[in-house]
Design a protein around this motif. Sequence first.
Motif, PDB file in Angstrom:
ATOM      1  N   LEU A 134       0.769  -1.309   0.118  1.00 41.98           N
ATOM      2  CA  LEU A 134      -0.067   0.138  -0.085  1.00 41.98           C
ATOM      3  C   LEU A 134       0.824   1.193  -0.067  1.00 41.98           C
ATOM      4  O   LEU A 134       0.520   2.286  -0.557  1.00 41.98           O
ATOM      5  CB  LEU A 134      -1.034   0.182   1.083  1.00 41.98           C
ATOM      6  N   ALA A 135       2.019   1.214   0.600  1.00 41.64           N
ATOM      7  CA  ALA A 135       2.776   2.307   0.859  1.00 41.64           C
ATOM      8  C   ALA A 135       3.547   2.587  -0.558  1.00 41.64           C
ATOM      9  O   ALA A 135       3.666   3.811  -1.002  1.00 41.64           O
ATOM     10  CB  ALA A 135       3.941   2.162   1.910  1.00 41.64           C
ATOM     11  N   GLN A 136       3.753   1.573  -1.123  1.00 44.33           N
ATOM     12  CA  GLN A 136       4.489   1.753  -2.597  1.00 44.33           C
ATOM     13  C   GLN A 136       3.592   2.188  -3.503  1.00 44.33           C
ATOM     14  O   GLN A 136       3.862   3.255  -4.341  1.00 44.33           O
ATOM     15  CB  GLN A 136       4.854   0.216  -3.024  1.00 44.33           C
ATOM     16  N   ILE A 137       2.262   1.990  -3.418  1.00 48.31           N
ATOM     17  CA  ILE A 137       1.228   2.623  -4.294  1.00 48.31           C
ATOM     18  C   ILE A 137       1.093   4.088  -3.917  1.00 48.31           C
ATOM     19  O   ILE A 137       0.948   4.909  -4.900  1.00 48.31           O
ATOM     20  CB  ILE A 137      -0.019   1.770  -4.188  1.00 48.31           C
ATOM     21  N   ILE A 138       1.062   4.359  -2.795  1.00 49.36           N
ATOM     22  CA  ILE A 138       0.812   5.879  -2.137  1.00 49.36           C
ATOM     23  C   ILE A 138       2.126   6.506  -2.757  1.00 49.36           C
ATOM     24  O   ILE A 138       1.832   7.741  -3.128  1.00 49.36           O
ATOM     25  CB  ILE A 138       0.448   5.921  -0.814  1.00 49.36           C
ATOM     26  N   LEU A 139       3.212   6.240  -2.794  1.00 48.48           N
ATOM     27  CA  LEU A 139       4.441   6.815  -3.053  1.00 48.48           C
ATOM     28  C   LEU A 139       4.481   6.986  -4.716  1.00 48.48           C
ATOM     29  O   LEU A 139       4.864   8.051  -5.034  1.00 48.48           O
ATOM     30  CB  LEU A 139       5.795   6.003  -2.580  1.00 48.48           C
ATOM     31  N   LEU A 140       3.656   6.182  -5.402  1.00 50.00           N
ATOM     32  CA  LEU A 140       3.897   6.080  -6.774  1.00 50.00           C
ATOM     33  C   LEU A 140       3.052   7.232  -7.115  1.00 50.00           C
ATOM     34  O   LEU A 140       3.061   7.869  -8.067  1.00 50.00           O
ATOM     35  CB  LEU A 140       3.310   4.615  -7.166  1.00 50.00           C
ATOM     36  N   ILE A 141       1.727   7.335  -6.290  1.00 52.62           N
ATOM     37  CA  ILE A 141       0.853   8.417  -6.683  1.00 52.62           C
ATOM     38  C   ILE A 141       1.339   9.768  -6.431  1.00 52.62           C
ATOM     39  O   ILE A 141       1.236  10.817  -7.151  1.00 52.62           O
ATOM     40  CB  ILE A 141      -0.490   8.201  -5.703  1.00 52.62           C
ATOM     41  N   ILE A 142       2.076   9.867  -5.319  1.00 52.17           N
ATOM     42  CA  ILE A 142       2.692  11.265  -5.041  1.00 52.17           C
ATOM     43  C   ILE A 142       3.664  11.673  -6.154  1.00 52.17           C
ATOM     44  O   ILE A 142       3.918  12.583  -6.399  1.00 52.17           O
ATOM     45  CB  ILE A 142       3.435  11.157  -3.558  1.00 52.17           C
ATOM     46  N   LYS A 143       4.821  10.723  -6.637  1.00 48.64           N
ATOM     47  CA  LYS A 143       5.568  10.837  -7.276  1.00 48.64           C
ATOM     48  C   LYS A 143       5.132  11.191  -8.948  1.00 48.64           C
ATOM     49  O   LYS A 143       5.709  11.899  -9.577  1.00 48.64           O
ATOM     50  CB  LYS A 143       6.730   9.786  -7.622  1.00 48.64           C
ATOM     51  N   ASN A 144       3.992  10.622  -9.260  1.00 48.16           N
ATOM     52  CA  ASN A 144       3.556  10.946 -10.568  1.00 48.16           C
ATOM     53  C   ASN A 144       2.157  11.751 -10.721  1.00 48.16           C
ATOM     54  O   ASN A 144       1.443  11.751 -11.443  1.00 48.16           O
ATOM     55  CB  ASN A 144       2.923   9.519 -11.108  1.00 48.16           C
ATOM     56  N   TRP A 145       1.854  12.582  -9.635  1.00 48.74           N
ATOM     57  CA  TRP A 145       0.631  13.182  -9.470  1.00 48.74           C
ATOM     58  C   TRP A 145       0.530  14.134 -10.651  1.00 48.74           C
ATOM     59  O   TRP A 145      -0.347  14.399 -10.962  1.00 48.74           O
ATOM     60  CB  TRP A 145       0.794  13.957  -8.208  1.00 48.74           C
ATOM     61  N   THR A 146       1.766  14.831 -11.332  1.00 44.13           N
ATOM     62  CA  THR A 146       1.526  15.691 -12.213  1.00 44.13           C
ATOM     63  C   THR A 146       1.108  14.924 -13.666  1.00 44.13           C
ATOM     64  O   THR A 146       0.887  15.782 -14.600  1.00 44.13           O
ATOM     65  CB  THR A 146       2.919  16.520 -12.360  1.00 44.13           C
ATOM     66  N   ASP A 147       1.330  13.780 -13.751  1.00 45.97           N
ATOM     67  CA  ASP A 147       1.117  13.006 -14.885  1.00 45.97           C
ATOM     68  C   ASP A 147      -0.065  12.179 -14.888  1.00 45.97           C
ATOM     69  O   ASP A 147      -0.143  10.970 -14.693  1.00 45.97           O
ATOM     70  CB  ASP A 147       2.168  11.995 -15.432  1.00 45.97           C
ATOM     71  N   LEU A 148      -1.438  12.640 -14.783  1.00 49.98           N
ATOM     72  CA  LEU A 148      -2.505  12.048 -14.603  1.00 49.98           C
ATOM     73  C   LEU A 148      -2.828  11.113 -15.621  1.00 49.98           C
ATOM     74  O   LEU A 148      -3.440  10.117 -15.378  1.00 49.98           O
ATOM     75  CB  LEU A 148      -3.742  13.129 -14.578  1.00 49.98           C
ATOM     76  N   SER A 149      -2.149  11.361 -16.930  1.00 47.57           N
ATOM     77  CA  SER A 149      -2.661  10.458 -17.983  1.00 47.57           C
ATOM     78  C   SER A 149      -1.980   9.029 -17.825  1.00 47.57           C
ATOM     79  O   SER A 149      -2.665   7.991 -18.127  1.00 47.57           O
ATOM     80  CB  SER A 149      -2.034  10.940 -19.253  1.00 47.57           C
ATOM     81  N   SER A 150      -1.033   8.714 -17.121  1.00 45.22           N
ATOM     82  CA  SER A 150      -0.358   7.449 -17.047  1.00 45.22           C
ATOM     83  C   SER A 150      -0.539   6.872 -15.296  1.00 45.22           C
ATOM     84  O   SER A 150      -0.399   5.687 -14.935  1.00 45.22           O
ATOM     85  CB  SER A 150       1.030   7.305 -17.054  1.00 45.22           C
ATOM     86  N   LEU A 151      -0.965   7.900 -14.530  1.00 48.09           N
ATOM     87  CA  LEU A 151      -1.022   7.659 -12.928  1.00 48.09           C
ATOM     88  C   LEU A 151      -2.238   6.598 -12.817  1.00 48.09           C
ATOM     89  O   LEU A 151      -1.887   5.521 -11.845  1.00 48.09           O
ATOM     90  CB  LEU A 151      -1.496   8.987 -12.247  1.00 48.09           C
TER      91      LEU A 151
END
Length: 405
Positions: free
Chosen positions: A330-347
């Motif tokens: 779950l933490a890995q998914i949350i960190l993934l969301i935070i890092k790719n927040w600006t790229d909503l097309s692939s998030l």
Amino acid sequence: MPANYRNFRKNVPCLILLLEAVFIGLIFFFSDDGASRSDLSYPAFQDVNHMVIFGFGFFLTFLKRYGFSSIGFNLLIVGLGVQCSVLIEGLEALLLQRAKEDGLKRITRAAVSMTAVVISTGAVLGKTNSMQLILMTVVEIIVFCLSRSLNTTFLQIADDVSMMHVHLFGAYFGLAVASRFSEPSPKSEKNTSTVKSDLWSMLGTLFLWVFWPSFNSILVENRRKAIYNTYFALAASAVTAFMLSVLTTKDGKFRMTHIHSAVLAGGVTVGYAAQSIDYPWIAMILGLLASVITILGSYCLQRCLNPALKIHDSSGVHFTFGLPAVLGALAQIILLIIKNWTDLSSLGYLVMTNVGAFCLTVSVAVTTGFFTGSILNLKVFKTTPVSKYFDDQFYCEFPHLAVGF
């Protein structure tokens, strides 16, 4: 007395000889000499090997009358499982037309994969005989490699992340297998520990703690960052374990059972994102939360969930490895969301694939573990009677039994 103990003289040697013949034959036809240059060092592989053989071997010696079998069976299944894993990985590379890896990397990957089997063994510790453990090892290695292949091929999950599902897979596969075995009597005198057995088990925990940074970093690209973050997570989980141990005991004293379970939780949790965490304080928070969920989970699972599901988890792999692995995913998914927040097309795609990999790993582990446990309880595998659970004497020779083992 010997008449009351089942004889494995014919079955186990024949099974081992058959497996070794298959392994040797397949390696002869499908493997190269393994002498190509490796980007891994032997000391790094040695750290992982120490963990799997020595660390987990002693980690599971807490039962007062099951120390010899814990260490001996661990060595047996690791020796067979590593060979099986190398073959499965080689056959997979051949079928999918992937480039062959060098020999040291293949055997390192196999040793890491064996962690799943060793964790599963902890859930059924003392209840399975050597023949059942060998078969469980072969089945689990094959299924775990298949699960990883599905994650990397179809869901495009990074290889190092899919490998860190090893804790998740091992815990829930083992619990599913354990659900098919009879529960021991709550008053069983053999299902307890002694000061000496707890001390040996804690020695195994210390070895695992020391070598865990190597485990999390050995197959990733940014090894320095992975080591750095893993150590901070382990340190935070260890300190938190001591704090919570004092707070949760009536007399305010440390309980080594808490320390034994929770000090490794940070390493399990941070494994998914060890090389991608930019700041050590994030790893420390994950280590703290992992320790909390392990100790609190031990109370909830042992008193509520396990009795309701009729699962006897011999060494507490659910709260030692399972829950921290869920937290890490779950933490890995949350960190993934935070890092790719600006790229909503692939998030959305990234989140769905990682959630899918998590669900796939758990579902495959539980389903195959349940069926494996059912098969292992067939009469042909000489299921251990409940009265002989957790007893070295059922498998090992003790010349000193006359003086009171």
